[in-house]
Structure formats: structure tokens, C-alpha cells
Design a protein around this motif. Structure first.
Motif, mmCIF file in Angstrom:
data_model
loop_
_atom_site.group_PDB
_atom_site.id
_atom_site.type_symbol
_atom_site.label_atom_id
_atom_site.label_comp_id
_atom_site.label_asym_id
_atom_site.label_seq_id
_atom_site.Cartn_x
_atom_site.Cartn_y
_atom_site.Cartn_z
ATOM 1 N N LYS A 288 17.180 37.370 -5.949
ATOM 2 C CA LYS A 288 16.856 37.899 -7.274
ATOM 3 C C LYS A 288 15.924 39.112 -7.161
ATOM 4 O O LYS A 288 16.170 40.164 -7.746
ATOM 5 C CB LYS A 288 16.203 36.802 -8.117
ATOM 6 N N TRP A 312 22.607 38.801 -15.608
ATOM 7 C CA TRP A 312 23.325 37.531 -15.465
ATOM 8 C C TRP A 312 22.873 36.790 -14.223
ATOM 9 O O TRP A 312 23.581 35.956 -13.697
ATOM 10 C CB TRP A 312 24.842 37.790 -15.440
ATOM 11 N N ILE A 313 21.713 37.179 -13.715
ATOM 12 C CA ILE A 313 21.134 36.405 -12.609
ATOM 13 C C ILE A 313 20.226 35.331 -13.198
ATOM 14 O O ILE A 313 20.300 34.157 -12.843
ATOM 15 C CB ILE A 313 20.366 37.317 -11.639
ATOM 16 N N PRO A 316 23.214 32.896 -15.798
ATOM 17 C CA PRO A 316 24.602 33.184 -15.415
ATOM 18 C C PRO A 316 25.551 32.953 -16.587
ATOM 19 O O PRO A 316 25.242 32.187 -17.492
ATOM 20 C CB PRO A 316 24.886 32.167 -14.305
ATOM 21 N N GLU A 322 27.359 35.659 -11.745
ATOM 22 C CA GLU A 322 25.987 36.124 -11.614
ATOM 23 C C GLU A 322 25.997 37.554 -11.118
ATOM 24 O O GLU A 322 26.731 37.881 -10.186
ATOM 25 C CB GLU A 322 25.220 35.290 -10.582
ATOM 26 N N MET A 345 26.730 35.896 -4.650
ATOM 27 C CA MET A 345 27.179 36.140 -6.031
ATOM 28 C C MET A 345 28.542 36.817 -6.043
ATOM 29 O O MET A 345 29.378 36.537 -6.914
ATOM 30 C CB MET A 345 26.180 37.046 -6.767
ATOM 31 N N SER A 365 23.282 24.913 -8.644
ATOM 32 C CA SER A 365 23.679 25.762 -9.766
ATOM 33 C C SER A 365 24.202 24.918 -10.899
ATOM 34 O O SER A 365 24.597 23.768 -10.721
ATOM 35 C CB SER A 365 24.760 26.731 -9.337
#
Ligand code: MN
Length: 749
Positions: A288, A312-313, A316, A322, A345, A365
Motif C-alpha cells: 500500500k 481501490w486498495i 477493494p 484492488e 493485485m 481478504s
């Protein structure tokens, strides 16, 4: 026809099989042996079959298996199933043969695949929506069935040339309607794009050709531009010792076409739009931070469009996607989109959630549970859906296509809803009972109405009341199929409760009129008053919206029919002296005149509008104005606007009074002021919604120097209703003053 050389064909097949192994790269010899066994079995079973192109049939399952392995990233079991996917459908072997040779799990997946096969591919007319529905109900236990089916469809699309034209069209549109969105849902971006492009190729061959040719023609220029563009970024990234890959991606032919249609612009203005992708190799713990570092490097060189930044990290997408997206201005004045992703990703973005499984251990996730939740929602929708098959396909497509927003529950749990969802959609998403009793919500701690549109990131707490029942107008408030279905169901149930009562009442009326054959009258009533069903008619009879009068009118032939006779008696046309005297005249006239237009009496199906200068509610003295378009506008008799109208258009006035049994809520306003202390709002809301069971549409508060002033818009059923509320509000300790607001148009959003 020339007979193909068997030896040459054998070599061809073996080559395809090698390509599969190469794409899969099995680690364990026993896995390799199992796949080999499946291949041998399928090759034997299909040995006398050929595809439309003349190729040996077995090439198809081998290619499907290769897509499953390399483009979706699935493992041994799925590869075996892909190899065997047409055996049961097309050869003499059956499911128990498969089960004996390859076990229960493989047999179950093949069973699912065979069922879909029967639904989609063999039907030359249209999709059998009912079967499609059944299929989803049974097969979604194992997602692999859908994924293998997608691979199957992709290969069929790649080899569609051999099919006759009409089949090409059918298969291509089906692909566009159902399979591409399905691929999108599973995050299979590459497959989705290819399916769309191939569909376009067959449904709009000329457009497809024009776009792809233009792309080829301009490839060189674009390459030059992009090299110039990425050069400074590359330099800075290398300086920071990033391990990265950077390249540009053309927009797909299909997305270019979509954009041309959407914005109504020519190809020239679309084709040179492209995205740059930067993929960095980094540790999961740093990804990130590193992605944002790359973002910072880019914006050091180019100016970003802040509105186009997408993170979208941190959150998501529902399909697991992501990445960080930004759009920056190049030196040549062109916008360029940049996608920043880690290697992990990127895998997920290209191969969808199957790739998630591989990374599952390293990075927890939510995607798996998102997919599960999605499948559960489909099943929910299907199970509670009694709509016509074709409606169902529409709904299902809507379900697949829409973008999503993210809503938080009061406890901070995340829910996905389609874009444009409202408070009511959210309520139904939680539970049908919560939806049915929903009267509003607190959105980010502010009161909001049922039809308030939600935005991503809103926190929503639903307010319910046991007195609430779903209403027809709610259909206008919702976008989700689930909410629509539930409302439809609840209204039907509600009506059923009254149907018996209505039926009995009708019999009683008919006895009074002396009619024997109730069926005929029932039909006549339905026709005359425009009821779609017996149920609806009975309901209105139970609710006294249709009574003896109407039934008589229907039975006795030759009476003056229609509603016009009720109020076509114009008022005196004598010129008034002044406004006041006219209003007095009018009121007198009203009292003298016997025939009324009944507001709220939907028997006559006349459209009327409640004026928004005085907002009358049932019980108020009212007057109607016939508009040139024959709609009637209702004012309170003491409304200044009405008085002025009366002076100008005396002949358009009709005498109006309320229908006795009002069942619809009317919007009205209350102004309330008092002492600002903690319980104030709560007490007021509780009194209105819980004690009087009324719905609040909006509540605006202003507080200053210890006093508080609130404007409340709420739905009431009658003047009595409103007066009671005002009376009770005045009794509250902190309330100083309560009054009705006549005009509140400016307060409506
Ligand atoms: Mn197939």
C-alpha cells in the motif's frame, strides 16, 4: 472431401495437449497422471466427433482446459472437469461412468456443466430463462462450474467463425448479455474484455473492423507518445530502486464503441485514449505504501485530476479488484489514466478471484466472502422471485451489470449495493421485515426519507415502525430487484388479507341490488373501473373505495355513465366585485351545490394535484380548479392563491370535498420551537413516529442561543390527525410553540 491423415491428426492433438501441460506446469506426477487419464478418456469418447470447422472434437475440451489453467488459474480438478465437460452431453458415457473413474466431486461439477449446456447451447430460439434460474439455484454450490462454463464459452467465441451466421449472432448476443457480465462479476477482467470484443466482432462486424483497423494504423504514434510520457516516471522510479513493470494498454474495441455511443462522439476522439499500468514487485506488508509512493512520483511529474483519483486498495471493489487509479495531464495536453498495482493485485485483476485463493494465506481478504455474499444474493433473489421469466432475465442482467456503492451499518459492517440505491433498498438488503416496516433512516446521523439516495461511504441506521406497511409508490423508491420483489410480495399479502372481506361485502351489495350472477358484475366492475385483477377489486371494496353506489351504477344500464356528470356544473359566471366577495360567493355556492368531486376517491380515476402553496390535507375545506389539461388542482378555500385564482377563473372551479375514508398519507408541515436540550429531537420524533405512527419525510433543525426551531414535513391522514399531533406536541415539556406550515415547497429537496 479429402480424408484427413490420421497420423497428422494424432500429432495435432498431442500438440494441443502439450500446450495445456505447458500452461499448467503440474508439480506432482500423480496430478499429471490423473489429467492424462481424463485426457485419454475424453479423446476416446469423442474420437468419432468433429467440430463444425472439421477439426477433431477433442481439441475443444483441451483448449477449454488450457484456458481454465492459464487464464483463470484453476487447478487439477477443474482441468479434469474441463477435459470431460462435453462427455456426458455428447457421448454414450453417463455420470456414473465419470463418478466411477474420477470420483464424486468431478461428477458433480460435470453434472452442473451438463445442465447448463442443455440450457444455453442447444436452444436455437431464446434463452430458457426458467431453466437458467433453476441452474443458478442448483449449481452455485460450486463456483467452478461457472468458471469452467466461462472458459467453454470463451473458446466457442474464439472459434465462432465456423458457425452459420444466425447462430453466430445468437451466441454473440448471449455472450454479451450474460457471460461477459458474469466474467466481470468474478473479476476476470481479461476474459470479460475478450468476450466483449468477440461479441462485437460478430454483432457489429463493420464497426469492429473500423475500430481495430484504426487502432493498428495509429499504433506507432501512440507508442511514441507513450514512451515520451513514461520516460520521466521511469527515471524517478529507477532512482528510488523500485522493481517495476510499466506499459500502456489500449482500450478494447468494445469499450471504445461503448464510449462512442455513450458520448456520441466519433472514433477519432476516442481511439487515442489509453491507460498506463505500473506493476511493482513488493512485499505484501509494503504494497500500500509503495503504491502511494509511485503515485507521488507520478504527480511530481504530471498534474493529476483530483476528481479521478480512485483508491481501490483501501476499499477493494466487490469483485476483489484492488489498485490505485489516477488521471494526469500529459505535456501534450492529453489526459492519461494510470493504474498502479502490486504484482499480487495485478494477478487478481487479471485472473479474478481464483487468484485470490492462491494468495489467501499471505493476505487475508474479504473477496471470498464477497463472492459468497453475491451468490447468496442471487439465490435469495431467485427464490423469492415469482416474476415472469423474461422479467427475470432483465432483473438478473441488471444485477450483473451495475456498479456498486459501499454502505456501512451502524456497527461498521460493510454492505455493497448497486449505484442509486436508496434507504429503502438498504433496509430490504438487511432483511425483508426491516424493509417492510421502514419509515426512514439516519444517514450519517441525519434523518433521511425512504427514497433518499445513498452514497458510497454513508453510514445508515434504519428506523422502523410496526405500523408501517409497504405501499405501491415504494416501487418508485427502489432500484434493487430484491426490494422490488419483496414489496410486490408484501403488498399482495396485504391485499389478500382484505380480499375475503371485500368478497363478502360485494355479495351483500349484490343482494341489495338484486343481482344473481356475481361473476358477470365482477367482470363489469373490473372493466369499468379498470382493475387488473379480482384481488385488487375486492381490496378496494373492503377499503370502501368502491361501494354500493358504484356497483349500482355498473348494474343499471342506461344511467348517465362516467364521472363527468359529477362536476361539470360550472359556477356562476357573474363578474365579482372584488376578491373577498368572490371567495364568499364561492363558499356559499359550495354549500348550496350538491354534487361534489371527491378527492382521494380513486373510483373516478381523475388525476388531481394537491397545490403546493397551501398543501391541504383531508379535513381542510377545499376547492378544486380544473386545469386546461383537465387535471384538477386542490387548494384550501382560505388560500390566498386560490382566492386570486377564483377571481380570474370562476368557471373552472368545482366543488370538492374529501372522500370519507382516506387511506393515503398527505404531506404536511409543522413548525416547532422550544428549548434546546438533549432529549428534544428524540421526544418529537418518538411522538410522531411511535405514538402517532406517522411517517416523517424530513426534519430540519436550527438552534441558536438555547432555543431550537424545527421544520418537520410528515405524512398525515386527516386534519384530525394533524390537530392531534399538534396538541400532543404542545404538551411536551420543552416545546413552546407548534404551528402548521402552509407552504413548504422550498423545503423539499
Ligand atoms: Mn463445450
Amino acid at each position: 472431401m479429402v480424408k484427413p491423415d490420421p497420423e497428422q491428426e494424432r500429432r495435432l492433438i498431442v500438440n494441443y495437449y502439450r500446450r495445456l501441460l505447458h500452461a499448467w506446469k503440474p508439480n506432482r506426477p500423480e496430478d499429471r497422471a490423473l489429467v492424462r487419464k481424463a485426457f485419454n478418456f475424453a479423446a476416446e469418447a469423442h474420437k468419432d466427433m468433429r467440430r463444425k470447422s472439421g477439426e477433431p472434437y477433442i481439441i475443444h475440451p483441451v483448449e477449454v482446459a488450457r484456458i481454465v489453467a492459464s487464464e483463470i488459474g484453476l487447478g487439477k480438478t477443474s482441468i479434469i472437469c474441463a477435459l470431460l465437460h462435453d462427455v456426458v452431453e455428447d457421448t454414450d458415457y453417463n455420470l456414473s461412468d465419470i463418478e466411477n473413474l474420477f470420483g464424486k466431486k468431478v461428477a458433480k461439477i460435470i453434472d452442473g456443466l451438463t445442465k447448463i449446456e442443455g440450457i444455453f447451447d442447444k436452444n436455437s430460439t431464446s434463452i430458457q430463462a426458467d431453466n437458467f434460474k433453476k441452474m443458478f439455484l442448483t449449481l452455485s454450490d460450486d463456483v467452478r462450474v461457472i468458471l469452467i462454463k466461462l472458459a467453454d464459452r470463451l473458446h466457442n467465441m474464439r472459434t465462432l467463425d465456423a458457425m452459420p451466421k444466425h447462430k453466430q449472432l445468437k451466441i454473440a448476443s448471449e455472450t454479451l448479455m450474460l457471460y461477459a457480465p458474469l466474467a466481470h462479476r468474478f473479476g476476470l477482467y481479461a476474459i470479460k474484455t475478450e468476450l466483449e470484443d468477440l461479441s462485437l466482432k460478430y454483432t457489429e462486424p463493420e464497426i469492429y473492423k473500423a475500430i481495430t483497423e484504426k487502432l493498428q494504423e495509429t499504433a506507432k504514434d501512440r507508442k511514441l507518445f507513450i514512451n515520451r510520457f513514461i520516460y520521466p516516471i521511469k527515471k524517478s522510479l529507477s532512482k528510488q530502486n523500485f522493481k517495476y513493470e510499466i506499459f500502456s494498454r489500449n482500450k478494447s474495441a468494445f469499450s471504445i464503441w461503448e464510449k462512442m455511443k455513450r458520448k456520441e462522439i466519433p472514433l477519432e476522439e476516442v481511439y487515442d485514449l489509453f491507460a498506463v499500468r505500473i506493476i511493482i514487485d513488493t512485499e505484501p506488508d509494503n504494497e500500500k505504501v509503495d503504491c502511494w509512493k509511485v503515485y507521488s512520483t507520478i504527480t511530481d511529474n504530471y498534474r493529476p485530476n483530483i476528481d479521478r483519483l480512485r483508491d481501490w486498495i483501501s476499499i477493494p471493489k466487490a469483485n476483489g479488484y484492488e489498485a490505485l487509479h489516477t488521471t494526469v495531464m500529459s505535456k501534450d495536453g492529453k489526459w492519461v489514466e494510470i493504474q498502479i498495482r502490486s504484482r499480487r493485485m495485478d494477478e487478481i485483476a487479471e485472473k479474478g478471484f481464483a487468484a485470490h485463493w492462491r494468495y489467501k494465506t499471505s493476505s487475508p481478504s474479504e473477496t471470498d466472502s464477497n463472492i459468497d455474499r453475491w451468490l447468496r444474493r442471487i439465490r435469495d433473489m431467485l427464490q423469492s422471485n415469482d416474476s415472469e421469466s423474461l422479467d427475470f432475465v432483465d432483473e438478473f442482467q441488471g444485477f450483473l451489470f451495475v456498479d456498486e456503492i459501499y454502505i456501512f451499518t451502524p456497527k461498521g459492517e460493510l454492505r455493497n449495493l448497486p449505484v442509486n440505491s436508496t434507504v429503502l433498498d438498504f433496509a430490504y438488503a438487511i432483511h425483508s421485515e426491516i424493509g417492510n416496516t421502514c419509515i426512514g433512516a439516519k444517514v450519517n446521523h441525519q434523518l433521511a426519507s425512504l427514497n433518499h439516495k445513498l452514497k458510497s461511504g454513508d453510514q445508515v441506521e434504519i428506523i422502523t415502525s410496526q405500523k408501517q406497511v409497504p405501499k405501491e409508490e415504494w416501487f418508485k423508491y427502489v432500484v434493487t430487484g430484491r426490494a422490488k420483489t419483496q414489496i410486490k410480495y408484501a403488498i399482495k399479502e396485504e391485499k389478500k388479507k382484505f380480499a375475503k372481506e371485500g368478497d363478502e361485502k360485494l355479495k351483500k351489495y349484490l343482494d341489495q341490488v338484486g343481482v344473481k350472477d356475481s361473476n358477470v358484475v365482477c367482470k363489469q366492475l373490473q372493466e369499468k373501473y379498470n382493475y387488473s385483477s379480482k384481488l385488487a377489486l375486492h381490496y378496494d371494496i373492503a377499503k370502501d373505495l368502491i361501494g354500493l353506489k358504484e356497483i349500482k351504477a355498473c348494474c343499471v344500464e342506461g344511467t348517465k355513465s362516467g364521472w363527468l356528470s359529477l362536476f361539470t356544473r360550472p359556477f356562476t359566471k357573474s363578474k365579482p366585485e372584488d376578491k373577498k366577495t368572490l371567495s364568499e360567493i364561492v363558499i356559499k355556492e359550495i354549500k348550496d351545490n350538491k354534487s361534489d368531486f371527491l378527492v382521494g376517491d380513486n373510483v373516478h380515476k381523475i388525476s388531481y394535484d394537491i397545490s403546493n402553496c397551501c398543501n391541504p390535507i383531508p379535513g381542510d375545506d377545499i376547492i378544486g380548479f380544473v386545469q386546461p389539461d383537465e387535471a384538477i388542482i386542490i387548494h384550501r378555500t382560505n388560500c390566498p392563491e386560490a382566492i386570486s385564482q377564483m377571481s380570474k377563473y370562476g368557471n373552472r372551479i368545482i366543488k370538492t370535498r374529501w372522500h370519507d375514508k382516506e387511506t393515503v398519507g398527505f404531506l404536511t408541515g409543522i413548525k416547532i420551537s422550544g428549548i434546546d436540550n438533549q432529549g428534544f429531537i428524540n421526544e418529537v420524533v418518538k411522538l410522531i413516529t411511535e405514538i402517532h405512527h406517522l411517517n416523517i419525510r424530513s426534519f430540519h433543525l436550527d438552534s441558536e442561543g438555547g432555543t431550537i426551531e424545527g421544520n418537520i414535513l410528515l405524512y398525515v391522514y386527516s386534519i384530525q390527525n394533524l390537530n392531534n399531533i399538534i396538541r400532543d406536541l404542545k404538551k411536551l415539556q420543552n416545546v413552546k410553540k407548534v404551528e402548521r406550515i402552509a407552504a413548504f415547497k422550498h423545503m423539499l429537496k
